[in-house]
Scaffold this active site. Structure first.
Site, short mmCIF file in Angstrom:
data_model
loop_
_atom_site.label_atom_id
_atom_site.label_comp_id
_atom_site.label_asym_id
_atom_site.label_seq_id
_atom_site.Cartn_x
_atom_site.Cartn_y
_atom_site.Cartn_z
N HIS A 157 0.91 -1.13 0.11
CA HIS A 157 0.04 0.03 -0.07
C HIS A 157 0.87 1.38 -0.05
O HIS A 157 0.52 2.23 -0.31
CB HIS A 157 -0.81 -0.01 1.30
CG HIS A 157 -2.09 -0.95 1.25
ND1 HIS A 157 -3.34 -0.80 0.98
CD2 HIS A 157 -1.90 -2.47 1.18
CE1 HIS A 157 -4.13 -1.75 0.64
NE2 HIS A 157 -3.43 -2.85 0.94
N ASP A 365 3.21 9.40 -0.71
CA ASP A 365 2.10 8.69 -0.33
C ASP A 365 1.84 7.67 -1.21
O ASP A 365 1.79 7.75 -2.40
CB ASP A 365 0.85 9.60 -0.10
CG ASP A 365 0.13 9.35 0.91
OD1 ASP A 365 -0.23 8.19 1.39
OD2 ASP A 365 -0.78 10.32 1.30
O1 LIG Z 1 -2.55 0.63 10.70
P1 LIG Z 1 -2.01 2.15 11.01
O2 LIG Z 1 -0.52 1.95 11.47
O3 LIG Z 1 -2.82 2.80 12.07
O4 LIG Z 1 -1.69 3.03 9.96
C1 LIG Z 1 -2.86 3.18 9.05
C2 LIG Z 1 -2.55 2.70 7.52
O5 LIG Z 1 -1.71 3.67 6.89
C3 LIG Z 1 -1.10 3.33 5.79
O6 LIG Z 1 -2.20 3.44 4.70
C4 LIG Z 1 -1.94 3.06 3.26
O7 LIG Z 1 -2.87 2.38 2.48
C5 LIG Z 1 -3.74 3.40 1.86
C6 LIG Z 1 -4.67 2.41 1.29
O8 LIG Z 1 -4.01 2.04 0.11
C7 LIG Z 1 -2.87 4.26 0.83
O9 LIG Z 1 -4.01 5.09 0.30
C8 LIG Z 1 -2.09 5.26 1.71
O10 LIG Z 1 -1.27 5.85 0.81
C9 LIG Z 1 -0.96 4.31 2.57
O11 LIG Z 1 -0.17 5.21 3.35
C10 LIG Z 1 -0.61 1.79 5.64
O12 LIG Z 1 -0.04 1.47 4.52
C11 LIG Z 1 -1.66 0.84 6.29
O13 LIG Z 1 -0.96 -0.37 6.56
C12 LIG Z 1 -1.93 1.20 7.63
O14 LIG Z 1 -3.21 0.44 7.92
O1 LIG Z 2 -10.89 11.13 11.19
C1 LIG Z 2 -10.77 10.47 10.19
C2 LIG Z 2 -9.69 10.57 9.34
C3 LIG Z 2 -9.29 9.84 8.18
N1 LIG Z 2 -10.34 8.57 8.10
C4 LIG Z 2 -9.93 7.67 6.95
O2 LIG Z 2 -8.75 7.08 6.78
C5 LIG Z 2 -8.59 6.82 5.56
C6 LIG Z 2 -7.06 7.55 5.36
O3 LIG Z 2 -6.64 6.82 4.09
P1 LIG Z 2 -5.41 7.37 3.06
O4 LIG Z 2 -5.40 6.52 1.93
O5 LIG Z 2 -5.72 8.97 2.93
O6 LIG Z 2 -4.15 7.33 4.00
P2 LIG Z 2 -3.26 6.61 5.05
O7 LIG Z 2 -4.22 6.90 6.33
O8 LIG Z 2 -4.09 5.28 4.93
O9 LIG Z 2 -2.09 6.77 4.98
C7 LIG Z 2 -9.62 7.56 4.67
O10 LIG Z 2 -10.43 6.53 4.44
C8 LIG Z 2 -10.50 8.69 5.62
O11 LIG Z 2 -11.58 8.88 5.35
C9 LIG Z 2 -11.38 8.61 8.99
O12 LIG Z 2 -12.11 7.72 8.75
N2 LIG Z 2 -11.39 9.46 9.68
#
Ligand SMILES: O=P(O)(O)OC[C@H]1O[C@H](O[C@H]2O[C@H](CO)[C@@H](O)[C@H](O)[C@H]2O)[C@H](O)[C@@H](O)[C@@H]1O
Ligand SMILES: O=c1ccn([C@@H]2O[C@H](COP(=O)(O)OP(=O)(O)O)[C@@H](O)[C@H]2O)c(=O)[nH]1
Length: 485
Positions: A157, A365
């Protein structure tokens, strides 16, 4: 139909109430599993003094959710350690924040082994297994060691970085070799795919097979780009829900004489929050007339807050926001509203819809689903404008956003001025194009493309091509000749 077993560190079963926790991966997997009878396996989010291997099974909206607790030491070395102090910063080009402790790597391997052993009894012969993200790269190797011969796919991701960054990892070879135990390895963008291939060709003497797969370490895998999307239909539905409408009405009432710009991000140094604020400060400095008129609502729920780099960015943001508000606030107006809490998706939908522009400015990202959600929430008769960093995976598809370099406060400031002055015709033209992409390349297309590739479908191998001038499109590319292993 074969069962789909999804494996991810973060497990977030759909509650049907829009209350799921923050993070794009969990959002996407909840949506992807909605139409599948399958299992979602991963970490419970809890720790215990000793690893028990005890499975907690529950049935949520047709999906069996199986979770396991982590031992406290494993959590530190695997999640806070190798995943979030080593791989995350390095893969987001932050070598300066990358920790190379050997114990983290050991904890990472140990947890992957434990996860594989716990999952093993649940696997049936026809299941296909789909592993997600940087926490779990060695899962297939561990499952193969336990005799699993099922098709196993992996999706990353986050970005796959340039070759020269990967080799700063003391054990980069075993990490990449672990990926060759998968049948299919997916990336968010062509750029990441090419960076991965660059490593394979130049570092370990790998090659392309005649049918376009990658051979290295005596193994063959199929690598491709599969850009993730949102559940656009569901988001459209949520946007019209009573709670979303209530939030919209409230925000719109507050903004009658003002224009609201929104940012929604986990509080993460990769999201370019400091750079965004500096860009907003520049905008206030350069546009005196906008000073009482434009406000930034920044939602930034805390994330990984046991990791020092996250504590540091938080205190830097506190200082910066204090400085900007101190300089530009009036007795009855504060330019930046900053909220360190998470909101439900339906609430976010209402906020997105009320905002004239969204600032999505990551320094790196994998994709960024917020950019897509902002577009999906807009009123087609009066859409807002998306300002998007060129370093988000989403920028590869969302060409009609105002694409900026987040390192430049001037570019952010200019884009804000352009967005807020943009006439309705141009806003609609840009939005229609963006919405078309968000709808076509949604989470279902992403899942179906990946699963088709993983099944080794003999007629349809979904692949994603990008050209510099065209958005990524899903194409029927080539026939896969039989299964790999
Ligand atoms: O699980 P966390 O440590 O709380 O972090 C939340 C997620 O962050 C990252 O999200 C990624 O996936 C998104 C969907 O593909 C993508 O849009 C974003 O650019 C990525 O940063 C992380 O890769 C996840 O594993 C985490 O669950
Ligand atoms: O207060 C919040 C902030 C973020 N999000 C969700 O968290 C996800 C963030 O995904 P993104 O791919 O932009 O970044 P990531 O946190 O996975 O790196 C999106 O679906 C947002 O709608 C949410 O549910 N509540």
């Amino acid at each position: 139909m074969s069962r789909l077993i999804v494996v991810s560190n973060r497990v977030n079963p759909p509650s049907g109430k829009g209350e799921e926790s923050v993070g794009g991966l969990a959002m996407a997997l909840a949506a992807a599993l909605r139409e599948y009878s399958g299992i979602w396996f991963g970490w419970s989010g809890k720790t215990t003094p000793e690893f028990t291997g005890q499975l907690n099974m529950q049935r949520v909206e047709g999906v069996t959710v199986a979770t396991v607790d982590l031992e406290e030491g494993d959590y530190q070395e695997y999640y806070n350690g190798y995943a979030n102090k080593t791989l995350w910063p390095l893969f987001h080009y932050r070598v300066d924040l990358t920790a190379y402790d050997r114990s983290f790597g050991e904890g990472y391997d140990r947890v992957n082994k434990r996860f594989a052993e716990t999952l093993r009894p649940l696997i049936e012969p026809d299941d296909i297994i789909w592993v997600h993200d940087y926490h779990l790269i060695p899962m297939a190797r561990e499952l193969r060691r336990l005799g699993v011969t099922n098709r196993i796919g992996f999706f990353l991701h986050i970005p796959w970085p340039a070759h020269q960054l990967v080799v700063t990892l003391p054990r980069h070879r075993p990490l990449v070799e672990a990926l060759f135990h998968y049948d299919v390895v997916g990336f968010q963008t062509e750029e990441s795919l090419q960076a991965f291939e660059g490593y394979v060709f130049n570092e370990v003497g790998g090659e392309k097979t005649e049918d376009g797969r990658l051979r290295a370490f005596g193994q063959i895998t199929e690598a491709g780009a599969f850009p993730i999307g949102i559940d656009a239909d569901d988001f459209a539905r949520i946007t019209k829900s009573p709670r979303a409408m209530r939030v919209y009405d409230r925000m719109a009432a507050h903004s009658v004489f003002r224009k609201m710009v929104v940012g929604v991000d986990r509080l993460d140094y990769s999201k370019g929050l400091e750079e965004r604020l500096l860009g907003f400060e520049r905008f206030l400095h350069d546009h005196e007339d906008a000073r009482r008129e434009v406000m930034l609502l920044q939602i930034a729920p805390l994330s990984r807050d046991e990791v020092e780099a996250y504590q540091d960015i938080r205190s830097r943001l506190d200082g910066l926001i204090g400085r900007i508000n101190g300089a530009y606030a009036e007795m009855d107006f504060t330019p930046i509203r900053y909220l360190n809490r998470s909101y439900r998706r339906d609430e976010l939908a209402g906020v997105y819809r009320a905002a004239k522009a969204a600032l999505v400015t990551p320094l790196r990202d994998g994709m960024n689903l917020v950019a897509k959600e902002y577009v999906a929430s807009q009123n087609s008769e009066d859409p807002g404008v998306l300002i998007l960093s060129r370093f988000a995976g989403a920028a590869r598809q969302m060409k009609e956003a105002l694409i900026i370099n987040p390192n430049s406060p001037e570019e952010i400031s200019d884009a804000l001025a352009q967005a807020l002055a943009m006439d309705e015709t141009e806003r609609k033209r840009r939005w229609e194009d963006l919405m078309d992409n968000v709808t076509r390349q949604d989470v279902t297309a992403w899942r179906d493309d990946f699963v088709a590739a993983l099944k080794g479908d003999p007629t349809v191998m979904a692949a994603n091509t990008e050209t510099p001038d065209e958005p990524a499109v899903t194409t029927v590319k080539k026939a896969l000749v039989g299964a790999k292993k």
